[in-house]
Design a protein around this motif. Structure first.
Motif, PDB file in Angstrom:
ATOM      1  N   PRO A 202      34.058  71.645 108.056  1.00  0.00           N
ATOM      2  CA  PRO A 202      33.390  70.750 106.849  1.00  0.00           C
ATOM      3  C   PRO A 202      33.586  70.891 105.579  1.00  0.00           C
ATOM      4  O   PRO A 202      33.852  72.249 104.911  1.00  0.00           O
ATOM      5  CB  PRO A 202      31.675  70.829 107.292  1.00  0.00           C
ATOM      6  N   GLU A 203      33.530  69.926 104.618  1.00  0.00           N
ATOM      7  CA  GLU A 203      33.868  70.079 103.427  1.00  0.00           C
ATOM      8  C   GLU A 203      32.646  69.477 102.569  1.00  0.00           C
ATOM      9  O   GLU A 203      32.063  68.531 102.946  1.00  0.00           O
ATOM     10  CB  GLU A 203      35.125  69.177 102.828  1.00  0.00           C
ATOM     11  N   LYS A 204      32.622  69.824 101.299  1.00  0.00           N
ATOM     12  CA  LYS A 204      31.570  69.350 100.358  1.00  0.00           C
ATOM     13  C   LYS A 204      32.368  69.269  98.995  1.00  0.00           C
ATOM     14  O   LYS A 204      33.305  69.898  98.761  1.00  0.00           O
ATOM     15  CB  LYS A 204      30.464  70.168 100.015  1.00  0.00           C
ATOM     16  N   ILE A 205      31.661  68.240  98.123  1.00  0.00           N
ATOM     17  CA  ILE A 205      32.122  68.512  96.761  1.00  0.00           C
ATOM     18  C   ILE A 205      31.112  69.226  95.770  1.00  0.00           C
ATOM     19  O   ILE A 205      30.035  69.242  95.877  1.00  0.00           O
ATOM     20  CB  ILE A 205      32.066  66.999  96.334  1.00  0.00           C
ATOM     21  N   CYS A 206      31.882  69.959  94.996  1.00  0.00           N
ATOM     22  CA  CYS A 206      31.077  71.106  94.090  1.00  0.00           C
ATOM     23  C   CYS A 206      30.241  70.071  92.913  1.00  0.00           C
ATOM     24  O   CYS A 206      31.078  69.207  92.415  1.00  0.00           O
ATOM     25  CB  CYS A 206      31.971  71.764  93.404  1.00  0.00           C
ATOM     26  N   SER A 207      29.031  70.557  92.938  1.00  0.00           N
ATOM     27  CA  SER A 207      28.247  69.703  91.980  1.00  0.00           C
ATOM     28  C   SER A 207      28.660  69.817  90.405  1.00  0.00           C
ATOM     29  O   SER A 207      28.376  69.175  89.692  1.00  0.00           O
ATOM     30  CB  SER A 207      26.492  70.158  92.140  1.00  0.00           C
ATOM     31  N   ARG A 208      29.249  70.900  90.262  1.00  0.00           N
ATOM     32  CA  ARG A 208      29.777  71.271  88.966  1.00  0.00           C
ATOM     33  C   ARG A 208      31.188  70.917  88.626  1.00  0.00           C
ATOM     34  O   ARG A 208      31.333  70.012  87.781  1.00  0.00           O
ATOM     35  CB  ARG A 208      29.818  73.010  88.820  1.00  0.00           C
ATOM     36  N   CYS A 209      32.172  71.198  89.250  1.00  0.00           N
ATOM     37  CA  CYS A 209      33.511  70.840  88.903  1.00  0.00           C
ATOM     38  C   CYS A 209      34.013  69.648  89.604  1.00  0.00           C
ATOM     39  O   CYS A 209      34.966  69.322  89.351  1.00  0.00           O
ATOM     40  CB  CYS A 209      34.415  72.033  89.161  1.00  0.00           C
TER      41      CYS A 209
ATOM     42  N   ASN B  71      23.507  79.105 105.596  1.00  0.00           N
ATOM     43  CA  ASN B  71      22.828  78.420 104.784  1.00  0.00           C
ATOM     44  C   ASN B  71      23.640  77.096 104.216  1.00  0.00           C
ATOM     45  O   ASN B  71      23.515  76.670 103.017  1.00  0.00           O
ATOM     46  CB  ASN B  71      22.296  79.023 103.331  1.00  0.00           C
ATOM     47  N   TRP B  72      24.605  76.486 104.922  1.00  0.00           N
ATOM     48  CA  TRP B  72      25.469  75.757 104.533  1.00  0.00           C
ATOM     49  C   TRP B  72      24.928  74.433 103.914  1.00  0.00           C
ATOM     50  O   TRP B  72      25.425  73.655 102.846  1.00  0.00           O
ATOM     51  CB  TRP B  72      26.548  75.190 105.702  1.00  0.00           C
ATOM     52  N   LEU B  73      23.796  74.080 104.363  1.00  0.00           N
ATOM     53  CA  LEU B  73      23.054  72.795 103.942  1.00  0.00           C
ATOM     54  C   LEU B  73      22.595  72.945 102.499  1.00  0.00           C
ATOM     55  O   LEU B  73      22.499  72.168 101.667  1.00  0.00           O
ATOM     56  CB  LEU B  73      22.030  72.626 104.831  1.00  0.00           C
ATOM     57  N   GLU B  74      22.399  74.095 102.043  1.00  0.00           N
ATOM     58  CA  GLU B  74      21.834  74.417 100.754  1.00  0.00           C
ATOM     59  C   GLU B  74      23.033  74.856  99.621  1.00  0.00           C
ATOM     60  O   GLU B  74      22.756  74.697  98.347  1.00  0.00           O
ATOM     61  CB  GLU B  74      20.899  75.644 100.774  1.00  0.00           C
TER      62      GLU B  74
ATOM     63  N   TRP C 241      33.977  74.953 104.183  1.00  0.00           N
ATOM     64  CA  TRP C 241      33.073  75.713 104.737  1.00  0.00           C
ATOM     65  C   TRP C 241      33.485  77.133 104.638  1.00  0.00           C
ATOM     66  O   TRP C 241      34.718  77.603 105.191  1.00  0.00           O
ATOM     67  CB  TRP C 241      32.717  75.332 106.111  1.00  0.00           C
ATOM     68  N   ARG C 242      32.801  78.269 104.637  1.00  0.00           N
ATOM     69  CA  ARG C 242      33.115  79.627 104.925  1.00  0.00           C
ATOM     70  C   ARG C 242      32.076  80.532 105.514  1.00  0.00           C
ATOM     71  O   ARG C 242      31.013  80.191 105.574  1.00  0.00           O
ATOM     72  CB  ARG C 242      33.221  80.436 103.410  1.00  0.00           C
ATOM     73  N   LYS C 243      32.608  81.438 106.102  1.00  0.00           N
ATOM     74  CA  LYS C 243      31.750  82.217 107.072  1.00  0.00           C
ATOM     75  C   LYS C 243      30.514  82.853 106.329  1.00  0.00           C
ATOM     76  O   LYS C 243      29.205  82.791 107.163  1.00  0.00           O
ATOM     77  CB  LYS C 243      32.381  83.368 107.954  1.00  0.00           C
ATOM     78  N   LYS C 244      30.624  83.026 105.173  1.00  0.00           N
ATOM     79  CA  LYS C 244      29.473  83.735 104.627  1.00  0.00           C
ATOM     80  C   LYS C 244      28.596  82.633 104.226  1.00  0.00           C
ATOM     81  O   LYS C 244      27.336  83.195 103.728  1.00  0.00           O
ATOM     82  CB  LYS C 244      30.098  84.356 103.148  1.00  0.00           C
ATOM     83  N   TRP C 245      28.676  81.247 104.370  1.00  0.00           N
ATOM     84  CA  TRP C 245      27.744  80.221 104.281  1.00  0.00           C
ATOM     85  C   TRP C 245      27.293  79.883 105.668  1.00  0.00           C
ATOM     86  O   TRP C 245      26.420  78.847 105.673  1.00  0.00           O
ATOM     87  CB  TRP C 245      28.433  79.120 103.320  1.00  0.00           C
TER      88      TRP C 245
END
Length: 45
Positions: free
Chosen positions: A9-16, A29-32, A22-26
Motif C-alpha cells: 500500500p502507498e500513501k502521500i506524505c502530508s508534508r512533501c 500503526n499504518w493508519l496513523e 508501507w514499511r514493516k516498522k509501520w
C-alpha cells in the motif's frame, strides 16, 4: 507468504506530497502514519 513490493500500500506524505510505501516498522500503526520520514514529521508546520 511473500509480499511483492509492487503490491504494498502507498500513501502521500502530508508534508512533501510525495508517495511512500508501507514499511514493516509501520505494521501496527499504518493508519496513523502521515509522514514519509522523521525529517518531514519534524517540519510539519
Amino acid at each position: 507468504m511473500v509480499i511483492k513490493k509492487a503490491h504494498l500500500p502507498e500513501k502521500i506524505c502530508s508534508r512533501c506530497q510525495r508517495p511512500f510505501s508501507w514499511r514493516k516498522k509501520w505494521q501496527k500503526n499504518w493508519l496513523e502514519v502521515k509522514y514519509c520520514s522523521k525529517r518531514c514529521a519534524g517540519q510539519r508546520n
